[in-house]
Design an enzyme around this catalytic site. Structure first.
Site, PDB file in Angstrom:
ATOM      1  NE  ARG A   1     122.877   8.629 -72.104  1.00 56.27           N
ATOM      2  CZ  ARG A   1     122.893   7.424 -71.580  1.00 56.27           C
ATOM      3  NH1 ARG A   1     121.783   6.672 -71.573  1.00 56.27           N
ATOM      4  NH2 ARG A   1     123.990   6.930 -71.037  1.00 56.27           N
TER       5      ARG A   1
ATOM      6  CE  LYS B   1     116.966   4.487 -70.139  1.00 54.61           C
ATOM      7  NZ  LYS B   1     116.703   5.808 -69.530  1.00 54.61           N
TER       8      LYS B   1
END
Length: 283
Positions: free
Chosen positions: A261, A227
């Protein structure tokens, strides 16, 4: 907070060992290009690889949640997700599957027709007002993520007058109470929503305070894989963010995360194994 489990349709997973949730995107525009799969052959290869590398759960998404993502109709998302689920279930009928959607119609179709185990909702039931009642009626584990607004405008909603972590804790408390009031009695997996409605500095503040989210005595999921909180810090790209992802995943595991995740299954599985070794090794 010990001995938490995750009760799926065909098995109960012990959360004393953290689980790895592998991302499979049947979208053309996910922020990390390598995670996108196209066609039946590409999907099968991606799932086979995740299983071979040790994943516990597949997380399937048909709508990109990146900033300024293109709108996708309900019908198109249902088609993407259900077509993929048909392929997966034909080959792996008992594979634990989560579906990443904020739409109640997608959730309903996925659970009713393809025995999906978990609904993973980035909006915490706020975008589709029917989501909570649908999940309660389906009574499957639910990932409750923190986000403000929508994927299109979430980064315009980063002001927290009472402090980000206290406001997030209030948010989770209220949303859990509402979902429980509708009759849902399965696990509500807490996801702080790294990268959603948070500045770079706020993401790291939330990570530093991660253990505070264990107060709900529910499984804690961390999703930081490749991210912007990683690659923007180094002024690089998602393709160069695996090392940072692994570092933050280890921090998260050491501070209570039950699920990771991820895009990179093998690296995450190895991180879990190293963390478990550190926790059990004695002199």
């Amino acid at each position: 907070m010990n001995n938490l489990t995750l009760c799926l349709k065909n098995k109960v997973l012990d959360l004393n060992r953290p689980l790895v949730m592998s991302i499979i995107n049947v979208t053309p525009d996910s922020f990390y290009a390598t995670s996108r799969v196209g066609g039946e052959d590409g999907l099968v290869l991606a799932v086979e690889r995740a299983i071979a590398e040790g994943c516990d759960i597949i997380d399937l998404g048909g709508y990109s949640s990146r900033l300024n993502a293109a709108e996708v109709s309900d019908e198109e998302e249902i088609k993407r997700v259900c077509d993929a689920l048909g392929v997966i279930r034909k080959r792996w009928p008992n594979l634990p599957i989560s579906v990443d959607t904020f739409r109640s119609k997608v959730a309903y179709e996925a659970v009713k027709h393809f025995d999906v185990d978990i609904i993973n909702d980035i909006s915490g039931g706020q975008i589709d007002v029917e989501m909570f009642s649908t999940v309660a009626s389906l009574n499957v584990p639910y990932v409750l993520m923190h986000m403000r607004g929508t994927p299109q405008n979430m980064q315009q909603n980063t002001i927290y007058n009472n402090g980000i972590v206290p406001e997030m804790l209030s948010y989770f408390s209220e949303r859990i109470e509402l979902l429980r009031s509708l009759g849902h009695d399965k696990e509500i997996i807490i996801d702080p929503g790294f990268g959603f409605s948070k500045t770079l500095e706020q993401n790291y503040e939330v990570m530093r305070e991660l253990e505070r989210f264990l107060t709900f005595n529910q499984p804690l999921l961390v999703g930081v894989s490749r991210k912007s909180m990683i690659y923007k810090l180094f002024d690089t790209t998602p393709e160069e963010a695996l090392n940072g992802t692994t570092a933050l995943n280890m921090f998260a595991l050491m501070h209570g995360a039950h699920l990771l995740r991820v895009h990179d299954t093998k690296a995450a599985v190895e991180t879990v194994k190293l963390c478990e070794k550190l926790k059990t090794t004695t002199l």
